[in-house]
Design an enzyme around this catalytic site. Structure first.
Site, mmCIF file in Angstrom:
data_model
loop_
_atom_site.group_PDB
_atom_site.id
_atom_site.type_symbol
_atom_site.label_atom_id
_atom_site.label_comp_id
_atom_site.label_asym_id
_atom_site.label_seq_id
_atom_site.Cartn_x
_atom_site.Cartn_y
_atom_site.Cartn_z
ATOM 1 N N ASP A 255 0.825 -1.204 0.000
ATOM 2 C CA ASP A 255 0.000 0.000 0.000
ATOM 3 C C ASP A 255 0.863 1.259 0.000
ATOM 4 O O ASP A 255 2.087 1.184 -0.083
ATOM 5 C CB ASP A 255 -1.032 -0.018 1.132
ATOM 6 C CG ASP A 255 -0.394 -0.180 2.494
ATOM 7 O OD1 ASP A 255 0.649 0.444 2.722
ATOM 8 O OD2 ASP A 255 -0.942 -0.937 3.316
ATOM 9 N N LYS A 277 -4.795 2.516 -0.551
ATOM 10 C CA LYS A 277 -5.325 2.796 0.782
ATOM 11 C C LYS A 277 -4.711 4.033 1.401
ATOM 12 O O LYS A 277 -3.918 3.977 2.310
ATOM 13 C CB LYS A 277 -5.189 1.599 1.729
ATOM 14 C CG LYS A 277 -6.390 0.757 1.585
ATOM 15 C CD LYS A 277 -6.627 -0.400 2.505
ATOM 16 C CE LYS A 277 -5.767 -0.697 3.679
ATOM 17 N NZ LYS A 277 -6.437 -0.368 4.923
ATOM 18 N N MET A 390 -2.567 8.898 12.378
ATOM 19 C CA MET A 390 -3.617 9.486 11.531
ATOM 20 C C MET A 390 -4.252 10.689 12.222
ATOM 21 O O MET A 390 -5.462 10.907 12.128
ATOM 22 C CB MET A 390 -4.692 8.437 11.210
ATOM 23 C CG MET A 390 -4.150 7.294 10.388
ATOM 24 S SD MET A 390 -5.262 5.881 10.302
ATOM 25 C CE MET A 390 -4.925 5.044 11.843
#
Ligand code: SAM
Length: 479
Positions: A255, A277, A390
């Site tokens: 990814d 992703k 994140m």
């Protein structure tokens, strides 16, 4: 991926089959003799042209290994040759050989002169039939030789014997396993198992009979999935086990968090599939990634699912394994260095410290329905470091949330962008000042937020990137 030639990689690596072909060497000295011997080792028929012939070449001529022509070179001499090497100390002759090669489209090497050569000769580790060629594209022959020395020490001479044994059974293995994937798996078992050990220890006859028996065995190679943590970015942080399974895999699914040099470590002929992703930009939805892994494994492939950091830390590794279990597919998990560990170490921020933090929590700051649903009370505890994955999208909300739940607004905090990579940047501030600073830089993904007293230690412990003088608290942006 760009396929444009790079200035420092302008050579195509290949091995030429010169058996029975005519090779021309122009020059009669020691270097010419070495070149002639290299050609002879590859099975070429060698002619040497030079007015004066040294001792070694005379000996080779005496035993009939080379044909000598004691005269000056003429451009027509290249006719009928498949390859030519000039090794004289007369630049005009070397140039003439090079020009004749260009005119007749015959590959020419001029000793120690890459500009006049249409091919260069690599440093060679010779374990015939196994050969390892090393080149620095002329940039540093000394470095190439050093690499050669390292490889010479690492590759036992007996590998040549093993390669010979394997070569003898190559066509039998093709008949027995017409499918290339199954054939490769068969040979991997041989190379990693007792048959190779027998051959390497000199017991070639037993190795050959064991190999014959193994070829007769009924074997079905079933698929297997390795969920592999690729670490935070720096390829050096890959584990040895991860490297080994990547080199064995037929397919690698990766990814966006996995940097290209890491993907390059897969076997050269491995299929590489980007499954993407990025936040809000899924190249393949999770369900399709799961289905793809299942399909590939069912085809009998060895699949590596390469994930940034550690597969079990905000990596959805558990969900992917559920899908494999559901379909009865064998798997393993290879841990990786998680982003918080990588970012903290490379930013000089110890996640725990006897004086400042006795615990450390990893949380995700990913917004659900527009708000970060976090257990603020638990996060705002004293003497604790909070690493937020994140979290940059919701940085302002997270900092405000922590302040609202009792953390002082002067609490040091840092955002580490592209941690462990050469482009790593760190923005440091406090819960109050960091959001505006990160906006001003601006900070892009991937980035990790670290909150806690330990962030202060960066002024002293920062080591990666520019000189320490550039580090400091509450104002710094640096590597
Ligand atoms: C989906 S999570 C995957 C985490 C991963 N499984 C791990 O263990 O590191 C992605 C987040 O990890 C963090 N991350 C991953 N690599 C990073 C890096 N090189 N530098 C900073 N943060 C990184 C960022 O917060 C990013 O948004």
């Amino acid at each position: 991926m760009s396929l444009a030639p790079e200035a420092d990689r302008a050579y195509f690596a290949a091995f030429l089959d010169l058996r029975g072909k005519r090779g021309l060497v122009v020059g009669g000295g020691r270097v010419a003799a070495l070149k002639a011997e290299a050609l002879l080792r590859s099975g070429a028929r060698v002619t040497v042209i030079a007015p004066e012939i040294g001792e070694r070449l005379s000996e080779l001529a005496l035993v009939g290994a080379v044909r000598l022509e004691r005269r000056r070179f003429q451009p027509g001499d290249l006719l009928g040759a498949q390859i030519a090497i000039a090794a004289t100390d007369d630049p005009a002759v070397n140039e003439a050989v090079s020009a004749a090669g260009s005119a007749l489209r015959i590959p020419v090497n001029v000793a120690d002169n890459a500009a006049l050569s249409s091919f260069i000769m690599p440093a060679l580790v010779d374990r015939a039939p196994l050969q390892i060629a090393i080149s620095s594209a002329g940039a540093s022959p000394v470095l190439a030789r050093k690499v050669r020395t390292l490889i010479e020490a690492a590759v036992p001479f007996a590998f040549g014997r093993l390669a010979q044994l394997i070569g003898r059974f190559r066509s039998a293995s093709k008949e027995r396993y017409p499918d290339p994937e199954a054939r490769r798996r068969f040979w991997e078992e041989v190379v990693d198992g007792p048959i190779a050990d027998m051959a390497l220890s000199g017991n070639e006859r037993s190795a050959a009979s064991a190999l014959e028996a193994k070829l007769r065995e009924r074997r079905d190679f079933t698929g297997f999935v390795s969920l592999v943590g690729a670490g935070p970015g720096d390829p050096e942080l890959l584990t040895l086990r991860a490297l080994r399974v990547m080199q064995a895999a037929g397919v690698v699914l990766y990814d966006h968090l996995v940097s290209p040099p890491l993907v390059d470590l897969a076997r050269r002929d491995a299929e590489r599939i980007y499954v993407g992703k990025e936040r809000d930009n899924h190249a393949l939805p999770q369900g399709e990634i799961n289905a793809l892994m299942v399909r590939l494994a069912r085809e009998g492939k060895r699949v590596v699912r390469l994930k940034g950091g550690d597969p079990f830390i905000f990596g959805r590794g558990g969900e992917e394994i559920d899908a494999l279990l559901e379909h009865g597919i064998a798997f393993e998990v290879v841990p990786g260095i998680t982003a918080a560990a990588g970012a903290a170490s490379y930013a000089g921020i110890p996640l725990t410290h006897r004086d400042y933090a006795q615990s450390c929590v990893f949380v995700t700051g990913h917004l659900k329905n527009g708000s970060a649903q976090l257990d603020w009370q638990a996060l705002a505890r004293p003497h604790q470091t909070v690493a937020v994955y994140m979290g940059v999208g919701a940085l302002a909300q997270i900092c405000q949330g922590l302040i609202a739940h009792g953390m002082p607004e002067s609490m040091p905090a840092a955002v580490v962008e592209k941690a462990t990579l050469p482009e790593q940047r760190v923005v440091e501030g406090t819960l109050l000042t960091l959001p505006d600073k990160a906006k001003a830089q601006p900070i892009g993904p991937p980035a990790l937020l670290i909150v806690g007293e330990v962030v202060r230690l960066r002024a002293k412990l920062g080591w990666f990137g520019p000189a320490k003088a550039e580090f400091g608290t509450d104002h710094v942006i640096s590597r």
